[in-house]
Design a protein around this motif. Structure first.
Motif, PDB file in Angstrom:
ATOM      1  N   GLU A   1       0.827  -1.205   0.000  1.00  0.00           N
ATOM      2  CA  GLU A   1       0.000   0.000   0.000  1.00  0.00           C
ATOM      3  C   GLU A   1       0.867   1.262   0.000  1.00  0.00           C
ATOM      4  N   PHE A   2       2.012   1.208   0.699  1.00  0.00           N
ATOM      5  CA  PHE A   2       2.969   2.314   0.687  1.00  0.00           C
ATOM      6  C   PHE A   2       3.450   2.548  -0.743  1.00  0.00           C
TER       7      PHE A   2
ATOM      8  N   SER B   1       9.383   1.772  -4.049  1.00  0.00           N
ATOM      9  CA  SER B   1       9.376   0.312  -4.067  1.00  0.00           C
ATOM     10  C   SER B   1       9.687  -0.261  -2.687  1.00  0.00           C
ATOM     11  N   ALA B   2       9.481  -1.555  -2.546  1.00  0.00           N
ATOM     12  CA  ALA B   2       9.790  -2.240  -1.289  1.00  0.00           C
ATOM     13  C   ALA B   2      11.280  -2.125  -0.976  1.00  0.00           C
ATOM     14  N   THR B   3      12.123  -2.181  -2.010  1.00  0.00           N
ATOM     15  CA  THR B   3      13.571  -2.045  -1.812  1.00  0.00           C
ATOM     16  C   THR B   3      13.921  -0.640  -1.326  1.00  0.00           C
TER      17      THR B   3
ATOM     18  N   LYS C   1      12.970  -0.361   2.280  1.00  0.00           N
ATOM     19  CA  LYS C   1      13.948  -1.048   3.127  1.00  0.00           C
ATOM     20  C   LYS C   1      15.147  -0.137   3.395  1.00  0.00           C
ATOM     21  N   GLY C   2      15.588   0.582   2.357  1.00  0.00           N
ATOM     22  CA  GLY C   2      16.677   1.541   2.535  1.00  0.00           C
ATOM     23  C   GLY C   2      16.299   2.668   3.473  1.00  0.00           C
ATOM     24  N   PHE C   3      15.060   3.163   3.361  1.00  0.00           N
ATOM     25  CA  PHE C   3      14.587   4.224   4.255  1.00  0.00           C
ATOM     26  C   PHE C   3      14.562   3.737   5.704  1.00  0.00           C
ATOM     27  N   ARG C   4      14.114   2.497   5.909  1.00  0.00           N
ATOM     28  CA  ARG C   4      14.036   1.943   7.268  1.00  0.00           C
ATOM     29  C   ARG C   4      15.422   1.714   7.863  1.00  0.00           C
ATOM     30  N   GLY C   5      16.417   1.421   7.004  1.00  0.00           N
ATOM     31  CA  GLY C   5      17.754   1.086   7.470  1.00  0.00           C
ATOM     32  C   GLY C   5      18.711   2.259   7.580  1.00  0.00           C
ATOM     33  N   ARG C   6      18.240   3.472   7.317  1.00  0.00           N
ATOM     34  CA  ARG C   6      19.110   4.647   7.405  1.00  0.00           C
ATOM     35  C   ARG C   6      19.653   4.820   8.824  1.00  0.00           C
TER      36      ARG C   6
END
Length: 98
Positions: free
Chosen positions: A40-41, A48-50, A53-58
């Protein structure tokens, strides 16, 4: 224009209207939710999901998320369903991407 052609044209318009109503319902459903999934995001913000994932791992100012699977100590387990609080996402995007 024959009667059959007129009927076909009206039916096409009716089908298009129904598709539009279905799409509108789907958009409203997505935009009124408080929590959204990764897919949904992607639909809502075009990341994208990738990328998520990068945003979450900053290291600095990561994108906050909720993960539904935890171990006995409350730590996230790999493979848990990730969800986002829409209000938090909107603020994060305003500060980091817009």
């Amino acid at each position: 224009m024959t009667l059959a052609n007129k009927l076909n044209k009206l039916l096409d318009i009716k089908d298009q209207n129904q598709e539009l109503l279905d799409l509108q319902k789907q958009v409203l459903n997505t935009h009124t939710k408080r929590y959204i999934t990764v897919s949904e995001f992607t639909e809502r913000y075009n990341y994208s999901a990738t990328q998520q994932k990068g945003f979450r791992g900053r290291l600095n100012d990561p994108l906050m998320f909720l993960q539904n699977k935890t171990d006995s100590h409350g730590n996230p387990i790999s493979g848990g369903k990730i969800t986002y609080d829409v209000d938090v996402v909107e603020k994060w995007l305003d500060n980091n991407m817009r």
